[in-house]
Scaffold this active site. Structure first.
Site, PDB file in Angstrom:
ATOM      1  N   ARG A  87       0.761  -1.128  -0.012  1.00  0.00           N
ATOM      2  CA  ARG A  87       0.094  -0.008   0.067  1.00  0.00           C
ATOM      3  C   ARG A  87       0.719   1.264   0.068  1.00  0.00           C
ATOM      4  O   ARG A  87       0.479   2.458   0.321  1.00  0.00           O
ATOM      5  CB  ARG A  87      -1.056   0.073   1.002  1.00  0.00           C
ATOM      6  N   ARG A 126     -19.727  -2.215   9.260  1.00  0.00           N
ATOM      7  CA  ARG A 126     -19.235  -3.600   9.435  1.00  0.00           C
ATOM      8  C   ARG A 126     -18.859  -4.190  10.735  1.00  0.00           C
ATOM      9  O   ARG A 126     -18.834  -3.237  11.683  1.00  0.00           O
ATOM     10  CB  ARG A 126     -17.682  -3.417   8.874  1.00  0.00           C
TER      11      ARG A 126
HETATM   12  P1  AP5 Z   1      -6.789  -3.795   6.587  1.00  0.00           P
HETATM   13  O1  AP5 Z   1      -7.358  -4.436   7.309  1.00  0.00           O
HETATM   14  O2  AP5 Z   1      -6.158  -4.162   5.367  1.00  0.00           O
HETATM   15  O3  AP5 Z   1      -7.779  -2.432   6.517  1.00  0.00           O
HETATM   16  P2  AP5 Z   1      -8.245  -1.600   5.025  1.00  0.00           P
HETATM   17  O4  AP5 Z   1      -7.250  -1.810   3.913  1.00  0.00           O
HETATM   18  O5  AP5 Z   1      -8.578  -0.301   5.699  1.00  0.00           O
HETATM   19  O6  AP5 Z   1      -9.400  -2.394   4.329  1.00  0.00           O
HETATM   20  P3  AP5 Z   1     -10.611  -3.237   5.094  1.00  0.00           P
HETATM   21  O7  AP5 Z   1     -10.286  -4.342   5.839  1.00  0.00           O
HETATM   22  O8  AP5 Z   1     -11.006  -2.084   6.308  1.00  0.00           O
HETATM   23  O9  AP5 Z   1     -11.715  -3.125   4.001  1.00  0.00           O
HETATM   24  P4  AP5 Z   1     -11.809  -4.378   3.080  1.00  0.00           P
HETATM   25  O10 AP5 Z   1     -11.558  -3.803   1.558  1.00  0.00           O
HETATM   26  O11 AP5 Z   1     -10.990  -5.659   3.328  1.00  0.00           O
HETATM   27  O12 AP5 Z   1     -13.361  -4.456   2.879  1.00  0.00           O
HETATM   28  P5  AP5 Z   1     -14.280  -5.762   3.355  1.00  0.00           P
HETATM   29  O13 AP5 Z   1     -14.101  -6.839   2.621  1.00  0.00           O
HETATM   30  O14 AP5 Z   1     -14.043  -6.101   4.926  1.00  0.00           O
HETATM   31  O15 AP5 Z   1      -5.695  -2.777   7.619  1.00  0.00           O
HETATM   32  C1  AP5 Z   1      -5.780  -2.269   8.719  1.00  0.00           C
HETATM   33  C2  AP5 Z   1      -4.638  -1.418   9.154  1.00  0.00           C
HETATM   34  O16 AP5 Z   1      -3.594  -2.338   9.238  1.00  0.00           O
HETATM   35  C3  AP5 Z   1      -4.295  -0.249   8.167  1.00  0.00           C
HETATM   36  O17 AP5 Z   1      -5.065   1.079   8.642  1.00  0.00           O
HETATM   37  C4  AP5 Z   1      -2.855   0.039   8.737  1.00  0.00           C
HETATM   38  O18 AP5 Z   1      -2.588   0.680   9.868  1.00  0.00           O
HETATM   39  C5  AP5 Z   1      -2.302  -1.616   8.803  1.00  0.00           C
HETATM   40  N1  AP5 Z   1      -1.875  -2.296   7.596  1.00  0.00           N
HETATM   41  C6  AP5 Z   1      -2.411  -3.330   7.107  1.00  0.00           C
HETATM   42  N2  AP5 Z   1      -1.803  -3.670   5.915  1.00  0.00           N
HETATM   43  C7  AP5 Z   1      -0.493  -2.616   5.916  1.00  0.00           C
HETATM   44  C8  AP5 Z   1       0.351  -2.323   4.927  1.00  0.00           C
HETATM   45  N3  AP5 Z   1       0.707  -2.974   3.852  1.00  0.00           N
HETATM   46  N4  AP5 Z   1       1.359  -1.101   5.123  1.00  0.00           N
HETATM   47  C9  AP5 Z   1       1.265  -0.408   6.218  1.00  0.00           C
HETATM   48  N5  AP5 Z   1       0.194  -0.841   7.071  1.00  0.00           N
HETATM   49  C10 AP5 Z   1      -0.689  -1.750   7.098  1.00  0.00           C
HETATM   50  O19 AP5 Z   1     -15.773  -5.182   3.343  1.00  0.00           O
HETATM   51  C11 AP5 Z   1     -16.269  -4.032   4.239  1.00  0.00           C
HETATM   52  C12 AP5 Z   1     -17.797  -3.905   4.534  1.00  0.00           C
HETATM   53  O20 AP5 Z   1     -18.401  -3.943   3.471  1.00  0.00           O
HETATM   54  C13 AP5 Z   1     -18.071  -5.201   5.265  1.00  0.00           C
HETATM   55  O21 AP5 Z   1     -18.818  -5.372   6.241  1.00  0.00           O
HETATM   56  C14 AP5 Z   1     -18.597  -6.204   4.051  1.00  0.00           C
HETATM   57  O22 AP5 Z   1     -19.567  -7.246   4.583  1.00  0.00           O
HETATM   58  C15 AP5 Z   1     -19.213  -5.305   3.213  1.00  0.00           C
HETATM   59  N6  AP5 Z   1     -18.923  -5.299   1.843  1.00  0.00           N
HETATM   60  C16 AP5 Z   1     -18.051  -5.893   1.236  1.00  0.00           C
HETATM   61  N7  AP5 Z   1     -18.343  -5.961  -0.277  1.00  0.00           N
HETATM   62  C17 AP5 Z   1     -19.619  -5.379  -0.441  1.00  0.00           C
HETATM   63  C18 AP5 Z   1     -20.242  -5.210  -1.358  1.00  0.00           C
HETATM   64  N8  AP5 Z   1     -19.852  -5.576  -2.781  1.00  0.00           N
HETATM   65  N9  AP5 Z   1     -21.639  -4.708  -1.395  1.00  0.00           N
HETATM   66  C19 AP5 Z   1     -21.945  -4.160  -0.193  1.00  0.00           C
HETATM   67  N10 AP5 Z   1     -21.325  -4.644   1.091  1.00  0.00           N
HETATM   68  C20 AP5 Z   1     -20.068  -5.053   0.929  1.00  0.00           C
HETATM   69 MG    MG Z   2      -9.984  -6.245   4.929  1.00  0.00          MG
END
Ligand code: AP5
Ligand code: MG
Ligand code: ZN
Length: 211
Positions: A87, A126
């Site tokens: 990222r 979520r």
């Molecule tokens: P991370 O856990 O990766 O969080 P994020 O990137 O912010 O992404 P999310 O997990 O919040 O979202 P997602 O895209 O996976 O969505 P999801 O499928 O769950 O990282 C967390 C933290 O860790 C970062 O902030 C950072 O501090 C650290 N970190 C991690 N990797 C790092 C890196 N490489 N470098 C540095 N720091 C790092 O879906 C979300 C919701 O929407 C769910 O409720 C789901 O049911 C719903 N949903 C999903 N798809 C749909 C759809 N098509 N329609 C309707 N609802 C939907």
């Molecule tokens: Mg995720």
């Protein structure tokens, strides 16, 4: 094919990765999940990572890169999905080096495009299982019994970083650091964009056709 799945917080990376694991037998490498497990187990890595995650900031590149390097060494020959890594452009460059040392490569870097209003709905609604990590949504994917995981019966809670003020910081962090990966992977000829603002099933159908 090995893929990078990237996009904003809430774009659906975890949801789509779980489907690829379940239906295509791929191996998911989610750096966010790995950090949350480390936090739960109170390891040194977890304690360090939590300081950044709770604020919505990125964990420093060197820490994340070392962690992924270790996972790649133990992965065998399964095709993998990188969910939430790289990222930053520095992480993407490090990934390229780690893979070429192992004669591996990324076939496609797939960007899930979702508008901001929808991201806010997804993130604030979520809920996740405290025990098995299953992901729900209060509107679009509720649990059968209120706040109880369908899969393991444990409590379902809101992630610490899904509070409104932290979400705003995460979105800003994403725009500043992660959006530039689009040009990076375009430059390598590996970039694919999918409209993530449709049902999970429709997104998954397109994803399968791309892979
Ligand atoms: P991370 O856990 O990766 O969080 P994020 O990137 O912010 O992404 P999310 O997990 O919040 O979202 P997602 O895209 O996976 O969505 P999801 O499928 O769950 O990282 C967390 C933290 O860790 C970062 O902030 C950072 O501090 C650290 N970190 C991690 N990797 C790092 C890196 N490489 N470098 C540095 N720091 C790092 O879906 C979300 C919701 O929407 C769910 O409720 C789901 O049911 C719903 N949903 C999903 N798809 C749909 C759809 N098509 N329609 C309707 N609802 C939907
Ligand atoms: Mg995720
Ligand atoms: Zn569970």
């Amino acid at each position: 094919m090995n893929i990078v799945l990237f996009g904003a917080p809430g774009a659906g990376k975890g949801t789509q990765s779980s489907l690829l694991v379940e239906k295509a037998g791929m191996f998911q490498i989610s750096t966010g999940d790995l950090f949350r497990t480390a936090i739960k187990n109170k390891t040194a890595l977890g304690i360090e990572a939590q300081k950044f995650m709770d604020k919505g900031a990125l964990v420093p590149d060197s820490i994340v890169i070392d962690m992924v390097d270790e996972v790649l060494s133990n992965i065998g020959n399964k095709n993998f999905i990188l969910d939430g890594f790289p990222r930053t452009v520095a992480q993407a460059e490090a990934l390229g080096k780690m893979l070429s040392l192992r004669n591996m490569e990324i076939g496609k870097a797939i960007f899930l495009e979702v508008p901001r209003e929808e991201l806010l709905v997804r993130l604030t609604g979520r809920r996740v299982c405290k025990s098995c990590g299953a992901v729900y949504h209060i509107q679009s994917k509720p649990t059968n019994v209120d706040a109880v995981c369908d899969l393991c019966g444990s409590e379902v809670v809101q992630r610490n970083d899904d509070k409104k003020d932290v979400i705003a910081t995460r979105l800003k962090t994403y725009e500043d650091n992660t959006l530039p990966l689009r040009s990076y992977y375009k430059g390598l000829g590996r970039y694919v964009e999918i409209d993530g603002n449709q049902s999970s099933e429709s997104v998954f159908d397109i994803l399968k056709s791309v892979i």
